[in-house]
Design a protein around this motif. Structure first.
Motif, mmCIF file in Angstrom:
data_model
loop_
_atom_site.group_PDB
_atom_site.id
_atom_site.type_symbol
_atom_site.label_atom_id
_atom_site.label_comp_id
_atom_site.label_asym_id
_atom_site.label_seq_id
_atom_site.Cartn_x
_atom_site.Cartn_y
_atom_site.Cartn_z
ATOM 1 N N GLY A 102 -16.829 -8.703 7.916
ATOM 2 C CA GLY A 102 -15.860 -7.617 7.732
ATOM 3 C C GLY A 102 -14.429 -8.100 7.800
ATOM 4 N N GLN A 103 -14.157 -9.005 8.733
ATOM 5 C CA GLN A 103 -12.804 -9.535 8.863
ATOM 6 C C GLN A 103 -12.435 -10.366 7.640
ATOM 7 O OE1 GLN A 103 -10.366 -9.030 11.579
ATOM 8 N NE2 GLN A 103 -9.329 -9.588 9.687
ATOM 9 N N LEU A 104 -13.363 -11.147 7.121
ATOM 10 C CA LEU A 104 -13.081 -11.913 5.908
ATOM 11 C C LEU A 104 -12.757 -10.985 4.738
ATOM 12 C CD1 LEU A 104 -15.771 -14.729 6.187
ATOM 13 C CD2 LEU A 104 -13.275 -15.028 6.246
ATOM 14 N N ILE A 105 -13.468 -9.885 4.633
ATOM 15 C CA ILE A 105 -13.164 -8.905 3.577
ATOM 16 C C ILE A 105 -11.748 -8.380 3.757
ATOM 17 C CG2 ILE A 105 -13.732 -6.588 2.715
ATOM 18 C CD1 ILE A 105 -16.715 -7.361 3.330
ATOM 19 N N ALA A 106 -11.377 -8.078 4.987
ATOM 20 C CA ALA A 106 -10.032 -7.564 5.265
ATOM 21 C C ALA A 106 -8.946 -8.581 4.923
ATOM 22 C CB ALA A 106 -9.925 -7.140 6.730
ATOM 23 N N LEU A 107 -9.303 -9.871 4.885
ATOM 24 C CA LEU A 107 -8.331 -10.932 4.598
ATOM 25 C C LEU A 107 -8.188 -11.248 3.103
ATOM 26 C CD1 LEU A 107 -9.344 -13.321 7.499
ATOM 27 C CD2 LEU A 107 -7.112 -12.199 7.263
ATOM 28 N N ILE A 108 -9.079 -10.707 2.290
ATOM 29 C CA ILE A 108 -9.028 -10.997 0.851
ATOM 30 C C ILE A 108 -7.697 -10.495 0.289
ATOM 31 C CG2 ILE A 108 -10.031 -10.428 -1.412
ATOM 32 C CD1 ILE A 108 -12.748 -10.149 0.054
ATOM 33 N N SER A 120 -4.073 -7.652 9.267
ATOM 34 C CA SER A 120 -5.467 -7.573 8.838
ATOM 35 C C SER A 120 -6.406 -7.468 10.039
ATOM 36 C CB SER A 120 -5.802 -8.797 7.994
ATOM 37 O OG SER A 120 -7.163 -8.823 7.667
ATOM 38 N N LEU A 121 -6.154 -8.270 11.048
ATOM 39 C CA LEU A 121 -6.974 -8.235 12.261
ATOM 40 C C LEU A 121 -6.885 -6.871 12.944
ATOM 41 C CD1 LEU A 121 -8.680 -9.718 14.460
ATOM 42 C CD2 LEU A 121 -6.512 -10.352 15.516
ATOM 43 N N LEU A 122 -5.672 -6.367 13.102
ATOM 44 C CA LEU A 122 -5.497 -5.068 13.771
ATOM 45 C C LEU A 122 -6.156 -3.931 12.985
ATOM 46 C CD1 LEU A 122 -1.806 -5.416 15.005
ATOM 47 C CD2 LEU A 122 -3.897 -5.456 16.399
ATOM 48 N N LEU A 123 -5.962 -3.925 11.674
ATOM 49 C CA LEU A 123 -6.568 -2.870 10.853
ATOM 50 C C LEU A 123 -8.088 -2.946 10.885
ATOM 51 C CD1 LEU A 123 -4.170 -2.882 7.765
ATOM 52 C CD2 LEU A 123 -4.448 -1.034 9.456
ATOM 53 N N PHE A 124 -8.624 -4.144 10.756
ATOM 54 C CA PHE A 124 -10.082 -4.274 10.789
ATOM 55 C C PHE A 124 -10.647 -3.803 12.120
ATOM 56 C CE2 PHE A 124 -13.875 -6.621 12.057
ATOM 57 C CZ PHE A 124 -14.772 -6.036 11.170
ATOM 58 N N ARG A 125 -10.070 -4.253 13.230
ATOM 59 C CA ARG A 125 -10.588 -3.835 14.541
ATOM 60 C C ARG A 125 -10.477 -2.321 14.711
ATOM 61 N NH1 ARG A 125 -14.299 -5.675 16.078
ATOM 62 N NH2 ARG A 125 -13.973 -5.134 18.242
ATOM 63 N N GLY A 155 -14.108 -3.506 6.849
ATOM 64 C CA GLY A 155 -13.308 -4.530 6.178
ATOM 65 C C GLY A 155 -12.688 -4.017 4.892
ATOM 66 N N LEU A 156 -13.449 -3.240 4.130
ATOM 67 C CA LEU A 156 -12.923 -2.664 2.886
ATOM 68 C C LEU A 156 -11.791 -1.676 3.169
ATOM 69 C CD1 LEU A 156 -16.281 -2.170 0.958
ATOM 70 C CD2 LEU A 156 -14.432 -3.782 0.381
ATOM 71 N N PHE A 157 -11.952 -0.848 4.191
ATOM 72 C CA PHE A 157 -10.892 0.082 4.582
ATOM 73 C C PHE A 157 -9.637 -0.696 4.985
ATOM 74 C CE2 PHE A 157 -12.419 4.592 5.638
ATOM 75 C CZ PHE A 157 -13.448 4.561 4.713
ATOM 76 N N ALA A 158 -9.814 -1.721 5.819
ATOM 77 C CA ALA A 158 -8.677 -2.523 6.284
ATOM 78 C C ALA A 158 -7.988 -3.220 5.116
ATOM 79 C CB ALA A 158 -9.145 -3.551 7.321
ATOM 80 N N LEU A 159 -8.764 -3.758 4.183
ATOM 81 C CA LEU A 159 -8.198 -4.406 3.002
ATOM 82 C C LEU A 159 -7.368 -3.423 2.188
ATOM 83 C CD1 LEU A 159 -7.924 -6.763 0.987
ATOM 84 C CD2 LEU A 159 -10.110 -6.028 0.000
ATOM 85 N N ALA A 160 -7.898 -2.234 1.970
ATOM 86 C CA ALA A 160 -7.175 -1.233 1.182
ATOM 87 C C ALA A 160 -5.856 -0.842 1.846
ATOM 88 C CB ALA A 160 -8.056 0.010 0.979
ATOM 89 N N ILE A 161 -5.882 -0.599 3.139
ATOM 90 C CA ILE A 161 -4.657 -0.201 3.840
ATOM 91 C C ILE A 161 -3.666 -1.362 3.886
ATOM 92 C CG2 ILE A 161 -3.698 0.605 6.047
ATOM 93 C CD1 ILE A 161 -5.305 2.730 4.394
ATOM 94 N N ALA A 162 -4.150 -2.579 4.111
ATOM 95 C CA ALA A 162 -3.262 -3.750 4.120
ATOM 96 C C ALA A 162 -2.592 -3.926 2.761
ATOM 97 C CB ALA A 162 -4.040 -5.009 4.504
ATOM 98 N N LEU A 164 -1.964 -1.526 0.562
ATOM 99 C CA LEU A 164 -0.977 -0.451 0.431
ATOM 100 C C LEU A 164 0.294 -0.772 1.212
ATOM 101 C CD1 LEU A 164 -3.236 2.731 0.667
ATOM 102 C CD2 LEU A 164 -2.017 1.880 -1.364
ATOM 103 N N ILE A 165 0.142 -1.276 2.418
ATOM 104 C CA ILE A 165 1.299 -1.645 3.242
ATOM 105 C C ILE A 165 2.062 -2.791 2.575
ATOM 106 C CG2 ILE A 165 1.999 -2.696 5.436
ATOM 107 C CD1 ILE A 165 -0.330 -1.069 6.727
ATOM 108 N N HIS A 166 1.340 -3.784 2.081
ATOM 109 C CA HIS A 166 1.977 -4.932 1.420
ATOM 110 C C HIS A 166 2.756 -4.483 0.169
ATOM 111 C CE1 HIS A 166 2.692 -9.004 0.171
ATOM 112 N NE2 HIS A 166 2.104 -8.767 -0.982
ATOM 113 N N LEU A 167 2.171 -3.610 -0.610
ATOM 114 C CA LEU A 167 2.844 -3.129 -1.812
ATOM 115 C C LEU A 167 4.065 -2.275 -1.478
ATOM 116 C CD1 LEU A 167 -0.223 -2.206 -4.027
ATOM 117 C CD2 LEU A 167 1.313 -4.162 -4.303
ATOM 118 N N ARG A 168 3.986 -1.555 -0.403
ATOM 119 C CA ARG A 168 5.062 -0.637 0.004
ATOM 120 C C ARG A 168 6.272 -1.403 0.525
ATOM 121 N NH1 ARG A 168 8.015 3.482 -0.420
ATOM 122 N NH2 ARG A 168 8.192 4.916 1.297
ATOM 123 N N PHE A 169 6.013 -2.514 1.226
ATOM 124 C CA PHE A 169 7.115 -3.247 1.861
ATOM 125 C C PHE A 169 7.283 -4.543 1.157
ATOM 126 C CE2 PHE A 169 5.448 -0.360 5.088
ATOM 127 C CZ PHE A 169 6.596 0.305 5.422
#
Length: 169
Positions: A102-108, A120-125, A155-162, A164-169
């Protein structure tokens, strides 16, 4: 309760070495407290080290991370099933290969810097602990599939939110 279709038996004296090595991610799941967090941190540290030692292009890092997540999931399902059965528990806390996947997915597809790795770590946890729908429902699948797929969902949820945050900032 997770994996309600598994019949629980007393812990087995026999331990399948490969399954325990994979399931506990080479012992990270045996650390206390919070073995799942140790599994996630191990994934982030390995990903970060690979990114900074190998210096892959961002797309190569994303592809490599995706392949690692898929392999962790595919190997993790039978390993988690075996360790759960041998532990006599439905979803033993020492099985952390699910957090690794799951964490690896969040890091993609995130930039290879410590700020994005920490996000990524915080969102995944967060998603792994809260288990918003449909993540909670994935946990009910049989054996190692349920153990693994709720973390894949987190992991998929964390990836999506990460993203969105990356695109926003």
């Amino acid at each position: 309760m997770a994996n309600s279709t598994i019949q629980i038996h007393p812990p087995s004296e026999k331990k399948t070495l490969w399954a325990w090595l994979v399931g506990t991610f080479f012992g990270a799941g045996l650390l206390k407290p919070g073995p799942g967090t140790y599994g996630s941190i191990s994934s982030v540290l390995l990903w970060y080290a690979a990114a900074h030692l190998l210096h892959p292009a961002p797309v190569a890092l994303a592809i490599g991370t995706t392949i690692a997540a898929i392999l962790a999931t595919l190997i993790g399902i039978p390993a988690a099933t075996i360790v759960a059965r041998e532990s006599g528990r439905e979803d033993p806390g020492h099985v952390v290969i699910d957090e690794v996947a799951g964490q690896l997915i969040a890091l993609i597809a995130i930039p290879a810097d410590w700020q994005h790795a920490a996000l990524s770590l915080l969102l995944f946890r967060l998603f792994d602990i809260l288990k918003p729908p449909p993540i909670r429902q994935l946990e009910r699948l049989h054996g190692g599939t349920g153990i693994m797929l709720d973390d894949v969902g987190a992991g998929l949820f964390a990836l999506a939110i990460a993203q969105l945050i990356h695109l926003r900032f």
